[in-house]
Each structure stands twice: as C-alpha cells, then as structure tokens.
Design a protein around this motif. Structure first.
Motif, PDB file in Angstrom:
ATOM      1  N   GLN A 246       0.827  -1.208   0.000  1.00 48.93           N
ATOM      2  CA  GLN A 246       0.000   0.000   0.000  1.00 48.93           C
ATOM      3  C   GLN A 246       0.862   1.258   0.000  1.00 48.93           C
ATOM      4  O   GLN A 246       0.529   2.261  -0.645  1.00 48.93           O
ATOM      5  N   LEU A 247       1.987   1.197   0.731  1.00 50.12           N
ATOM      6  CA  LEU A 247       2.871   2.355   0.803  1.00 50.12           C
ATOM      7  C   LEU A 247       3.458   2.678  -0.565  1.00 50.12           C
ATOM      8  O   LEU A 247       3.686   3.845  -0.896  1.00 50.12           O
ATOM      9  N   TYR A 248       3.690   1.648  -1.352  1.00 44.69           N
ATOM     10  CA  TYR A 248       4.234   1.849  -2.706  1.00 44.69           C
ATOM     11  C   TYR A 248       3.302   2.744  -3.522  1.00 44.69           C
ATOM     12  O   TYR A 248       3.744   3.679  -4.184  1.00 44.69           O
ATOM     13  N   PHE A 249       2.008   2.450  -3.495  1.00 45.32           N
ATOM     14  CA  PHE A 249       1.055   3.235  -4.285  1.00 45.32           C
ATOM     15  C   PHE A 249       0.792   4.592  -3.641  1.00 45.32           C
ATOM     16  O   PHE A 249       0.504   5.563  -4.331  1.00 45.32           O
ATOM     17  N   LEU A 250       0.909   4.666  -2.311  1.00 48.41           N
ATOM     18  CA  LEU A 250       0.705   5.942  -1.628  1.00 48.41           C
ATOM     19  C   LEU A 250       1.837   6.914  -1.930  1.00 48.41           C
ATOM     20  O   LEU A 250       1.617   8.116  -2.108  1.00 48.41           O
ATOM     21  N   LEU A 251       3.067   6.394  -1.988  1.00 51.45           N
ATOM     22  CA  LEU A 251       4.235   7.246  -2.193  1.00 51.45           C
ATOM     23  C   LEU A 251       4.610   7.402  -3.661  1.00 51.45           C
ATOM     24  O   LEU A 251       5.654   7.974  -3.966  1.00 51.45           O
ATOM     25  N   ASP A 252       3.780   6.889  -4.557  1.00 51.20           N
ATOM     26  CA  ASP A 252       4.083   7.001  -5.983  1.00 51.20           C
ATOM     27  C   ASP A 252       4.278   8.473  -6.341  1.00 51.20           C
ATOM     28  O   ASP A 252       3.424   9.316  -6.111  1.00 51.20           O
ATOM     29  N   GLY A 253       5.406   8.797  -6.898  1.00 50.79           N
ATOM     30  CA  GLY A 253       5.718  10.179  -7.228  1.00 50.79           C
ATOM     31  C   GLY A 253       6.553  10.855  -6.160  1.00 50.79           C
ATOM     32  O   GLY A 253       7.318  11.766  -6.455  1.00 50.79           O
ATOM     33  N   SER A 323      14.200  20.770  -0.901  1.00 44.59           N
ATOM     34  CA  SER A 323      15.298  21.075  -1.808  1.00 44.59           C
ATOM     35  C   SER A 323      14.807  21.333  -3.235  1.00 44.59           C
ATOM     36  O   SER A 323      14.030  20.542  -3.780  1.00 44.59           O
ATOM     37  N   PRO A 324      15.268  22.428  -3.881  1.00 46.70           N
ATOM     38  CA  PRO A 324      14.945  22.639  -5.313  1.00 46.70           C
ATOM     39  C   PRO A 324      15.455  21.489  -6.178  1.00 46.70           C
ATOM     40  O   PRO A 324      14.809  21.094  -7.140  1.00 46.70           O
ATOM     41  N   LYS A 325      16.614  20.960  -5.810  1.00 52.98           N
ATOM     42  CA  LYS A 325      17.147  19.819  -6.546  1.00 52.98           C
ATOM     43  C   LYS A 325      16.210  18.624  -6.425  1.00 52.98           C
ATOM     44  O   LYS A 325      16.009  17.873  -7.384  1.00 52.98           O
ATOM     45  N   GLY A 326      15.637  18.455  -5.233  1.00 54.80           N
ATOM     46  CA  GLY A 326      14.694  17.364  -5.033  1.00 54.80           C
ATOM     47  C   GLY A 326      13.461  17.518  -5.904  1.00 54.80           C
ATOM     48  O   GLY A 326      12.989  16.551  -6.507  1.00 54.80           O
ATOM     49  N   ARG A 327      12.936  18.755  -5.989  1.00 52.35           N
ATOM     50  CA  ARG A 327      11.767  18.988  -6.847  1.00 52.35           C
ATOM     51  C   ARG A 327      12.105  18.697  -8.308  1.00 52.35           C
ATOM     52  O   ARG A 327      11.320  18.062  -9.019  1.00 52.35           O
ATOM     53  N   ALA A 328      13.274  19.151  -8.743  1.00 48.61           N
ATOM     54  CA  ALA A 328      13.668  18.923 -10.131  1.00 48.61           C
ATOM     55  C   ALA A 328      13.784  17.437 -10.429  1.00 48.61           C
ATOM     56  O   ALA A 328      13.312  16.954 -11.471  1.00 48.61           O
ATOM     57  N   GLN A 329      14.398  16.706  -9.520  1.00 49.61           N
ATOM     58  CA  GLN A 329      14.569  15.272  -9.741  1.00 49.61           C
ATOM     59  C   GLN A 329      13.226  14.558  -9.706  1.00 49.61           C
ATOM     60  O   GLN A 329      12.982  13.633 -10.480  1.00 49.61           O
ATOM     61  N   ALA A 333      11.968  12.572 -13.036  1.00 49.90           N
ATOM     62  CA  ALA A 333      11.805  11.121 -12.950  1.00 49.90           C
ATOM     63  C   ALA A 333      10.352  10.723 -13.174  1.00 49.90           C
ATOM     64  O   ALA A 333      10.065   9.722 -13.844  1.00 49.90           O
ATOM     65  N   ALA A 334       9.421  11.490 -12.612  1.00 51.45           N
ATOM     66  CA  ALA A 334       8.006  11.171 -12.789  1.00 51.45           C
ATOM     67  C   ALA A 334       7.595  11.338 -14.253  1.00 51.45           C
ATOM     68  O   ALA A 334       6.847  10.515 -14.786  1.00 51.45           O
ATOM     69  N   TYR A 356      -1.456  10.267 -19.029  1.00 53.27           N
ATOM     70  CA  TYR A 356      -1.121  11.447 -19.826  1.00 53.27           C
ATOM     71  C   TYR A 356      -1.400  12.735 -19.044  1.00 53.27           C
ATOM     72  O   TYR A 356      -0.637  13.706 -19.141  1.00 53.27           O
ATOM     73  N   HIS A 357      -2.478  12.733 -18.280  1.00 59.22           N
ATOM     74  CA  HIS A 357      -2.751  13.867 -17.397  1.00 59.22           C
ATOM     75  C   HIS A 357      -1.550  14.102 -16.471  1.00 59.22           C
ATOM     76  O   HIS A 357      -1.106  15.242 -16.280  1.00 59.22           O
ATOM     77  N   ARG A 358      -1.063  13.027 -15.896  1.00 57.04           N
ATOM     78  CA  ARG A 358       0.066  13.143 -14.958  1.00 57.04           C
ATOM     79  C   ARG A 358       1.319  13.650 -15.676  1.00 57.04           C
ATOM     80  O   ARG A 358       2.063  14.461 -15.138  1.00 57.04           O
ATOM     81  N   LEU A 359       1.538  13.140 -16.889  1.00 52.35           N
ATOM     82  CA  LEU A 359       2.696  13.579 -17.662  1.00 52.35           C
ATOM     83  C   LEU A 359       2.625  15.083 -17.941  1.00 52.35           C
ATOM     84  O   LEU A 359       3.615  15.811 -17.773  1.00 52.35           O
ATOM     85  N   VAL A 360       1.456  15.540 -18.332  1.00 48.62           N
ATOM     86  CA  VAL A 360       1.288  16.969 -18.614  1.00 48.62           C
ATOM     87  C   VAL A 360       1.519  17.791 -17.346  1.00 48.62           C
ATOM     88  O   VAL A 360       2.149  18.857 -17.380  1.00 48.62           O
ATOM     89  N   ASP A 361       1.022  17.277 -16.215  1.00 39.42           N
ATOM     90  CA  ASP A 361       1.232  17.978 -14.941  1.00 39.42           C
ATOM     91  C   ASP A 361       2.719  18.070 -14.598  1.00 39.42           C
ATOM     92  O   ASP A 361       3.200  19.119 -14.145  1.00 39.42           O
ATOM     93  N   GLU A 362       3.447  16.969 -14.786  1.00 43.68           N
ATOM     94  CA  GLU A 362       4.876  16.979 -14.458  1.00 43.68           C
ATOM     95  C   GLU A 362       5.641  17.933 -15.371  1.00 43.68           C
ATOM     96  O   GLU A 362       6.575  18.619 -14.937  1.00 43.68           O
ATOM     97  N   GLU A 363       5.247  17.992 -16.641  1.00 39.19           N
ATOM     98  CA  GLU A 363       5.899  18.944 -17.552  1.00 39.19           C
ATOM     99  C   GLU A 363       5.638  20.385 -17.125  1.00 39.19           C
ATOM    100  O   GLU A 363       6.507  21.245 -17.229  1.00 39.19           O
ATOM    101  N   GLU A 364       4.425  20.629 -16.631  1.00 40.49           N
ATOM    102  CA  GLU A 364       4.105  21.965 -16.121  1.00 40.49           C
ATOM    103  C   GLU A 364       4.953  22.280 -14.893  1.00 40.49           C
ATOM    104  O   GLU A 364       5.439  23.404 -14.725  1.00 40.49           O
TER     105      GLU A 364
END
Length: 409
Positions: A246-253, A323-329, A333-334, A356-364
C-alpha cells in the motif's frame, strides 16, 4: 550494555505468527486477488491501518515487556521501515524495467513482501544462532553495516546492478526456459503456439526475490544492532514489511523526491555499525584484541539509538522535500516514468488518459523550476525524445478516437 533478552512463551510466538499470516492472507484475498489499481484513498487508509497495527503492537511490547523492550522494538521497526522504503526504489525500477501493467503490480509486490519475510526470517534465526555461539559476530555485523553505509554513499549517483532487471537469474531463465514477451494478465504461465511458457510476471518475481535476499543481508545486521531478542527482531521486521504494498502506491511520485534518503540510511547504518562494534569490544573474547579480555568502552543506549534514528530520518525527509534539486529530480523522474508507461506499458484507454494527465502535470512542474534546472532537463536528449514520442502517440490516439480527450496546459 547489559544484555537483556526478552523471553517469549511459545503461545505468544504462535499467536503472533498466525496473526501475521492472517494479515497477509487478508491482503491477498481482499485486495490483490482481483487485479486493480489502488486509489490514493485506498492506499492511504490501508497504509495507516498497518502502521497503526505496528504501533499498537509496540505499545503492547512496552506494556508487557517494559520500557527497554518497547524502545528496542520501536527502534528496530523504524529502522526497518526506513530500509523498506529503500526497497520500494528497487521495486519501482524492476516494475518499470519489466513493463508490468499497473493493475498487475500488486501481485508482484505482495510476492516480494512474502518472499522477503521468509528470507529474513531465515537470516534472523541464523543470525541469532551465530550471536549466541560466537561473540565476534558483532564485529562482523558492525563491519557489514559500515561497508554498506559506504556503498550507499559511493553508489548514490551510479547505476546499481542490484536495481536492474538484467541480472544473472533473469538471463539464465530467458536462455534455458521458455518465456514469453507478453503478459497474460497476472498469470505466471500461459500457452503460446501450443506450448506452456513462463510470462514476464514470473521473471519479475524472480528478480524481486533475488534483490530481497541482498537487502536482507543489510537489514538483519542492522536490527540485531538494536536488539538481540529474536522475537523483537522478527516482529519489527514483519510489521515493517506489512503494508509495504500500500505504501508503494501511496508514495508514488514521492519516492523520486527523497533524494537524500540514501545519505540518511548511510548515517543510520554507520551509527548502528559503530554501536555494534562498541558492544563487541565490551564483550570481546578475541585473543588478538586486548589479550582476549573485554575492552572498557562506552556503549550506546537503545533510547539514544531511537532518538538518533528518528532525528536523522526527519532531517533527511525534510531536506529532500524542501530542496529545489529534489523537486527537479522528482518532476523529471516522474515525467520519464509516465511517458514510458504511456508508450510501452498500459493499454487501458482510461488509465492511459490518466497517465497522460500526470505527464502533462509533471511537464508543467518542470516549467515552473528555476532556469538552471530547466536547462538541465533540456540537455537530457533521451528524456526529451521520450516526451516527444509520448505527445505524438497521444495525438494519434485522439485522432483515431482510441484515447479520451485531455486538458491542455
């Protein structure tokens, strides 16, 4: 440090094992048997329930076993839980490498948890037998942890062979056994051209089982550095693994965001390694150290160990999240993971749309980063090509009517 070992009646052992097996069976029959993608709400509720069970059990140990036993359990459980989160990074890589459809990932994860519990139980009893017979084992365990801590730091930016799907067991299986390239739901075997063959689902389980054994070699010495009670070692390990699916799906991302986790785990393992070596010196009987006599050194209490472990984890997580580096990574990765899943893994149109929604969000999110981090992303040619392919495929699916429409940022 005076060694106090908790004596546990056989009935308590039996009830504990039955309870743990019952939780695993419940998890399988009510969640994993029917392939589905857990919602964030479902993952959050059940993660909280399993953490609550572990904490309640610890309070029971505190009540019936005393303050020292309770502190040892919680120190062991927190340490093993932190190490199990590191396991999730490996699961993430393996599931991605084998392109396991998300709806079928639960079965693989539960297998990994059960196999890990079996493997670690064997190592626990072996470790206990060695400790009871050979006092110098504490030196060995301490050195293992110090070496592991060094390797965590050294390999922080390197590819780890243990974390890839291309390991020896898989190469042997593909070479000598009949295996298919396609999944058949969550089946382990399927029929292809009239022949019974293994599916990639079985291969990924083999890969996860192999990595679980390697992780046990690190985690078991770590927890023996906090308590020598076999019962506490077993229960702390078991409760740290239960709920990991369950933690795997909760922490996804969020997993990608914990960029300093390896540093925190290295510090914890090094700390416990020093604790073990100090304890070994205190009980020394090796003839070439102090003529075989115990060495008068200070020892680290369990209470201090628990405090250090919690503080290190808090600092590690906070530094990673802020960390800004953490956000970038995280965003990079996502985006890579969602693009790969959209291109190569998922076939359900509804879930493809969600990805695809998630991909667009990560690009934003990437576009919201400071320029120096955006520039680093643009320099990753493989990633940019992957994102371009994903957008092109999405446009084709929309034109063909095989994909739901999505919002455009």
């Amino acid at each position: 440090m005076e060694r106090v070992v908790m004596q546990v009646p056989g009935l308590v052992w039996t009830l504990t094992v039955v309870g743990i097996l019952g939780l695993i069976a419940f998890d399988f029959y009510f969640h994993v048997r029917r392939a589905h993608i857990p919602t964030l709400k479902e993952a959050g509720i059940w993660s909280s329930i399993y953490v609550g069970i572990a904490v309640l059990f610890g309070l029971g140990v505190l009540l019936f076993g005393g303050q020292d036993m309770g502190a040892e359990y919680f120190a062991g459980w927190v340490t093993e839980k932190a190490l199990s989160v590191d396991n999730l990074f490996v699961f993430l890589v393996l599931l991605g490498s084998f392109k396991v459809p998300r709806a079928d990932q639960q079965k693989v994860l539960l297998f990994g948890i059960v196999f890990s519990l079996i493997a670690r139980t064997g190592f626990i009893f072996l470790g206990s037998a060695l400790i009871n017979r050979f006092a110098f084992v504490f030196y060995l365990f301490g050195l293992i942890l110090l070496i592991t801590a060094g390797n965590l730091l050294k390999n922080e930016d390197d590819d780890d062979d243990e974390r890839t799907a291309d390991n020896v067991l898989i190469r042997i299986a593909r070479r000598f056994l009949r295996t298919s390239e396609e999944y058949d739901g969550d089946k382990l075997f399927t029929v292809q051209d009239g022949k019974r063959v293994m599916t990639p689902m079985l291969l990924v389980m083999v890969a996860i089982g192999g990595t679980d054994i390697l992780f046990a070699l690190d985690s078991i010495p770590a927890i023996f550095g906090l308590t020598q009670s076999v019962y506490l070692v077993f229960t702390a390990t078991a409760f740290s693994l239960l709920g990991l699916r369950q933690l795997y799906f909760l922490l996804d991302g969020l997993l990608d965001r914990l960029i300093f986790l390896s540093y925190g785990l290295a510090a914890i393992l090094a700390f416990i390694g020093v604790k073990l070596i100090l304890h070994a010196l205190h009980e020394n009987n090796l003839p070439f150290i102090n003529s075989g006599d115990p060495v008068e050194v200070g020892e680290i209490s369990t209470g201090l160990s628990l405090g250090v472990i919690i503080v290190v984890l808090i600092i590690t997580v906070a530094a990673s999240l802020l960390s800004p580096k953490g956000r970038a990574q995280t965003y990079t990765a996502a985006a890579r993971r969602h693009a790969a899943a959209f291109l190569d893994v998922e076939t359900d149109p509804r879930y493809c749309d969600e990805i695809y929604h998630r991909l667009v969000d990560e690009e934003e999110h990437i576009r919201s980063l400071p320029e120096k981090y955006r520039a680093r992303v643009r320099q990753q040619e493989e990633l940019m090509a992957l994102l371009t392919r994903a957008h092109r495929l999405h446009d084709q699916r929309v034109s063909a009517g095989t994909c739901f429409s999505v919002r455009v940022p």
